[in-house]
Every structure is written in structure tokens, then in C-alpha cells.
Design a protein around this motif. Structure first.
Motif, PDB file in Angstrom:
ATOM      1  N   GLU A  94       6.920  -8.603  -0.654  1.00 27.85           N
ATOM      2  CA  GLU A  94       5.878  -8.558   0.037  1.00 27.85           C
ATOM      3  C   GLU A  94       5.416  -7.214   0.241  1.00 27.85           C
ATOM      4  OE1 GLU A  94       4.584 -11.982   2.784  1.00 27.85           O
ATOM      5  OE2 GLU A  94       6.747 -12.067   3.197  1.00 27.85           O
ATOM      6  N   PHE A  95       6.523  -6.165  -0.087  1.00 26.32           N
ATOM      7  CA  PHE A  95       6.143  -4.750   0.258  1.00 26.32           C
ATOM      8  C   PHE A  95       5.501  -4.315  -0.961  1.00 26.32           C
ATOM      9  CE2 PHE A  95       7.465  -0.360   0.042  1.00 26.32           C
ATOM     10  CZ  PHE A  95       7.239   0.169   1.162  1.00 26.32           C
ATOM     11  N   ASN A  96       4.558  -3.588  -1.156  1.00 27.70           N
ATOM     12  CA  ASN A  96       3.971  -2.948  -2.336  1.00 27.70           C
ATOM     13  C   ASN A  96       3.508  -1.561  -2.047  1.00 27.70           C
ATOM     14  OD1 ASN A  96       4.288  -5.106  -4.455  1.00 27.70           O
ATOM     15  ND2 ASN A  96       3.246  -6.093  -2.729  1.00 27.70           N
ATOM     16  N   ALA A  97       3.750  -0.563  -2.700  1.00 26.10           N
ATOM     17  CA  ALA A  97       3.339   0.782  -2.655  1.00 26.10           C
ATOM     18  C   ALA A  97       2.794   1.308  -3.630  1.00 26.10           C
ATOM     19  CB  ALA A  97       4.283   1.902  -1.919  1.00 26.10           C
ATOM     20  N   SER A  98       1.661   2.025  -3.634  1.00 25.81           N
ATOM     21  CA  SER A  98       1.017   2.687  -4.931  1.00 25.81           C
ATOM     22  C   SER A  98       1.796   3.842  -5.212  1.00 25.81           C
ATOM     23  CB  SER A  98      -0.344   3.259  -4.455  1.00 25.81           C
ATOM     24  OG  SER A  98      -0.973   3.990  -5.471  1.00 25.81           O
ATOM     25  N   LYS A  99       1.891   4.196  -6.416  1.00 25.71           N
ATOM     26  CA  LYS A  99       2.630   5.156  -7.185  1.00 25.71           C
ATOM     27  C   LYS A  99       1.776   6.508  -6.881  1.00 25.71           C
ATOM     28  CE  LYS A  99       5.890   2.727  -9.498  1.00 25.71           C
ATOM     29  NZ  LYS A  99       6.272   2.330 -10.904  1.00 25.71           N
ATOM     30  N   LYS A 100       0.427   6.377  -6.659  1.00 23.64           N
ATOM     31  CA  LYS A 100      -0.515   7.808  -6.962  1.00 23.64           C
ATOM     32  C   LYS A 100      -1.057   8.136  -5.534  1.00 23.64           C
ATOM     33  CE  LYS A 100      -2.029   5.871 -11.520  1.00 23.64           C
ATOM     34  NZ  LYS A 100      -3.106   5.477 -12.499  1.00 23.64           N
ATOM     35  N   GLU A 101      -1.071   7.022  -4.611  1.00 20.97           N
ATOM     36  CA  GLU A 101      -1.498   7.570  -3.397  1.00 20.97           C
ATOM     37  C   GLU A 101      -0.977   6.868  -2.125  1.00 20.97           C
ATOM     38  OE1 GLU A 101      -5.755   6.851  -3.182  1.00 20.97           O
ATOM     39  OE2 GLU A 101      -5.581   5.063  -4.379  1.00 20.97           O
ATOM     40  N   PHE A 102      -1.257   7.488  -1.036  1.00 20.28           N
ATOM     41  CA  PHE A 102      -0.707   6.514  -0.055  1.00 20.28           C
ATOM     42  C   PHE A 102      -1.515   5.432   0.528  1.00 20.28           C
ATOM     43  CE2 PHE A 102      -0.461   6.417   4.887  1.00 20.28           C
ATOM     44  CZ  PHE A 102       0.625   5.349   5.033  1.00 20.28           C
ATOM     45  N   GLU A 103      -0.842   4.293  -0.310  1.00 21.13           N
ATOM     46  CA  GLU A 103      -1.610   2.964  -0.097  1.00 21.13           C
ATOM     47  C   GLU A 103      -0.517   1.984  -0.045  1.00 21.13           C
ATOM     48  OE1 GLU A 103      -5.582   1.622  -1.915  1.00 21.13           O
ATOM     49  OE2 GLU A 103      -4.034   1.266  -3.241  1.00 21.13           O
ATOM     50  N   LEU A 104      -0.309   1.293   1.145  1.00 24.69           N
ATOM     51  CA  LEU A 104       0.933   0.442   1.505  1.00 24.69           C
ATOM     52  C   LEU A 104       0.445  -1.089   1.947  1.00 24.69           C
ATOM     53  CD1 LEU A 104       4.017   0.117   1.816  1.00 24.69           C
ATOM     54  CD2 LEU A 104       3.564   1.079   4.277  1.00 24.69           C
ATOM     55  N   LYS A 105       0.722  -1.865   1.067  1.00 26.23           N
ATOM     56  CA  LYS A 105       0.625  -3.350   1.521  1.00 26.23           C
ATOM     57  C   LYS A 105       1.979  -4.147   1.708  1.00 26.23           C
ATOM     58  CE  LYS A 105      -3.563  -3.476  -1.548  1.00 26.23           C
ATOM     59  NZ  LYS A 105      -4.041  -3.951  -2.590  1.00 26.23           N
TER      60      LYS A 105
END
Length: 325
Positions: A74-85
Motif C-alpha cells: 500500500e506504500f507507493n512513491a513517485s520516482k520523479k517528485e515527492f508524491e507519496l501514497k
């Protein structure tokens, strides 16, 4: 290497073991009656069985901490910008959205952040840790993602809405295997002067089977960041910790900063050890920090910061001894 110059990004991988990463959002309302720390992160344990993502919600005024666990997937983080879900929850430089439920407890939030002020990133110094950011075997890395910013929005706990419009925020993060065995941490951006903000940390740093005491202090005032760090040849001239106060004097060639932090009642928050959230750190968000800044021997700032975050963990003598190495 791209990640090094973007410390807000997820620096790790969900395939790692014995690893943690956490982002720390400090939130204080405009009347300074409500203060929260919200900490999303991931704990990747050596055996993987107890690995999980998490969101901590620390209500500082009511001295309550709630820990919400999530599956690693359930942890998902963008590789391009600080965006965390994490599940139905969202975190970035500009937004924070919570939709948390545990038993009878329900926490919702919808917050926006404006005028973010990060620690500067430079070619040979990609953030608050300076050239230490390039060292591959550090126990813990740190990032200051915003000294000071404006908050708009709300946090709702069991139907009771707390308005954070025109409030003040602060944002930082840690990642690595473990937090240090001994450290001091402090932060405040609630001085009488609206554009003043302090961050400081002193920690035991393992190094080639030995250790030294490293430190980072940054005081942002009128758009200028006064830096006192191990890597810019500053020196700690005084370090005293007792039951009531933490007193520190740090100096470099041109400036000297004197800090007196009043210790107050805190709450134990989970902290990582080899990636597992099995340690504890006592944190207050209701301390006061008196600060004086000198240029040579001329006083150029004096003030008291309120709603201060303050932590002390471990052995003060260990930190003092490490300064002499």
C-alpha cells in the motif's frame, strides 16, 4: 544520483531489508492552540515478516499518539517528485490528505502548504548533510524539506474539525537503517519575527568501527540561512543537558549561536532500529527555545521560539566525548 539531489524523494526500495524511511510534517494552527506531527513512512525489517508502511499521528496538545499500520504494497512513491501514497492517504510538498480509521477512531485531513523553504541543494552539498550525503554507509541520513511554510485546511478527529488555516508548518525526513543511539533534535519557526526558523541536531555517528559526534544547525532569518555544521568547520563550544534545559553554543569563523531549550513533557514515539520500529523517542511540541545570534561579537538577533519540537535520547556524556574525537 538523481535521488541525492532530491532528498524529499523516496531514497530506498521496497526490496531493501533492515531499512526505514520517514517524512515528518509538523503542523501548528494560527492560534497556536493545536499542534500535530504526522509521520508517514516505511519499515523494512531484516526478516521481512513484520515489514509494513505506517502513519503516525501525534496530537501534541492532548499528548496522544496513534500508529496506523499498512501492508508494504500500500506504500507507493513517485520516482520523479515527492508524491507519496499510503492506502487512501496522500503526502507531498504541497498537500496532505488523511483518511484513517482504527476501531472507533477516525482521522481525516485535507491540508495545503504554500511558500515551501527547503535547505539549499548544491552540487557538492545536496542538502542538510553536506558532503556526508555521498557517504554510502551512514547509519541515518537526514533532510530538511521546508523550514517554514503556510498551512491551509483542516484536521478532523472523530468528527471534531480543527482549522489550520493560516497556520505554520515544517517538513523534514530521515532514512537509513537506524536512528542514532544518542541524539538531540530541536526545531521552531514560531518566533516573533515571522521569517525566523531554527533547526538543529546533534548525534552520535558510527564511523569505521568507532564514532564521532556530528551536528547540524541552521537558522533562517530574513532570507539568509546561517549554517553551523560539522562539515563547514563550526565547533560546539558548550553542550549541557539536565532535567530542565538543553544549552548549546556553536560557533564558526564569522558567527556564533547560543541556544537554551526548555524541556517539557513529551510523548514516546516509535523509532527505527535496523529498520524495525522497536525503539522509542520522547518528543515534545510545546517547548520554548531562546536564541541569540552574533556576528563576531555583535548581537544581530535575539528571540524566543515557541511550539518547539524537542528530543533528547541516549547519553549526553557519549555526545560530549564524541566531540573531542
Amino acid at each position: 544520483m538523481f535521488k541525492k539531489y532530491n532528498p524529499a524523494l523516496f531514497q530506498g526500495s521496497k526490496n531493501k531489508k533492515g531499512y526505514f524511511e520517514g517524512w515528518y510534517f509538523k503542523l501548528v494552527d494560527s492560534l497556536e492552540e493545536t499542534a500535530f506531527a504526522i509521520i508517514p513512512g516505511i519499515s523494512l525489517t531484516p526478516d521481512s515478516e513484520s515489514s509494513h508502511a505506517f502513519i503516525m499521528v501525534f496530537d501534541a496538545r492532548n499528548h496522544e499518539m496513534n500508529y496506523f499500520k499498512f501492508d508494504v504494497n500500500e506504500f507507493n512513491a513517485s520516482k520523479k517528485e515527492f508524491e507519496l501514497k499510503i492506502g487512501e492517504n496522500y503526502f507531498s510538498h504541497h498537500n496532505l490528505v488523511l483518511n484513517l480509521e482504527k476501531g472507533s477512531l477516525k482521522i481525516k485531513a485535507d491540508l495545503e502548504f504554500e511558500n515551501i523553504v527547503p535547505w539549499p541543494v548544491k552540487l557538492l552539498s545536496p542538502g542538510v548533510m553536506g558532503w556526508y550525503s555521498f557517504v554510502p554507509f551512514m547509519e541515518c541520513y537526514h533532510g530538511v524539506l521546508s523550514f517554514n511554510h503556510q498551512i491551509n485546511g483542516y484536521i478532523e478527529v472523530n468528527g471534531e474539525k480543527k482549522d489550520f488555516s493560516q497556520g505554520k508548518g515544517y517538513l523534514e525526513k530521515d532514512w537509513g537503517s537506524s536512528m542514532p543511539s544518542s541524539w538531540i533534535w530541536m526545531q521552531t519557526n514560531h518566533f516573533k519575527e515571522q521569517d525566523a526558523s531554527l533547526f538543529g541536531s546533534i548525534a552520535k555517528i558510527p564511523w569505521l568501527k568507532k564514532y564521532f559526534t556530528g551536528f547540524i544547525f541552521g537558522f533562517l532569518f530574513q532570507g539568509h540561512l546561517y549554517q553551523f555544521t560539522t562539515y563547514n568547520r563550526s565547533h560546539i563550544k558548550e553542550l549541557i543537558v539536565d532535567d530542565d534545559w538543553i544549552k548549546i553554543v556553536v560557533a564558526n569563523r564569522n558567527h556564533r549561536i547560543k541556544i537554551e531549550a526548555k524541556r517539557t513533557k513529551g510523548v514516546d514515539l516509535p523509532a527505527p532500529s535496523q529498520g524495525e520500529m522497536t525503539s522509542k523517542v520522547n518528543e515534545s511540541l510545546n517547548s520554548k527555545i531562546s536564541l541569540k545570534l552574533y556576528e563576531k561579537n555583535k548581537l544581530i538577533f535575539a528571540g524566543e521560539g515557541k511550539n518547539a519540537g524537542l528530543e533528547f535520547v541516549g547519553d549526553i556524556q557519549e555526545l560530549i566525548k564524541g566531540l573531542k574525537k
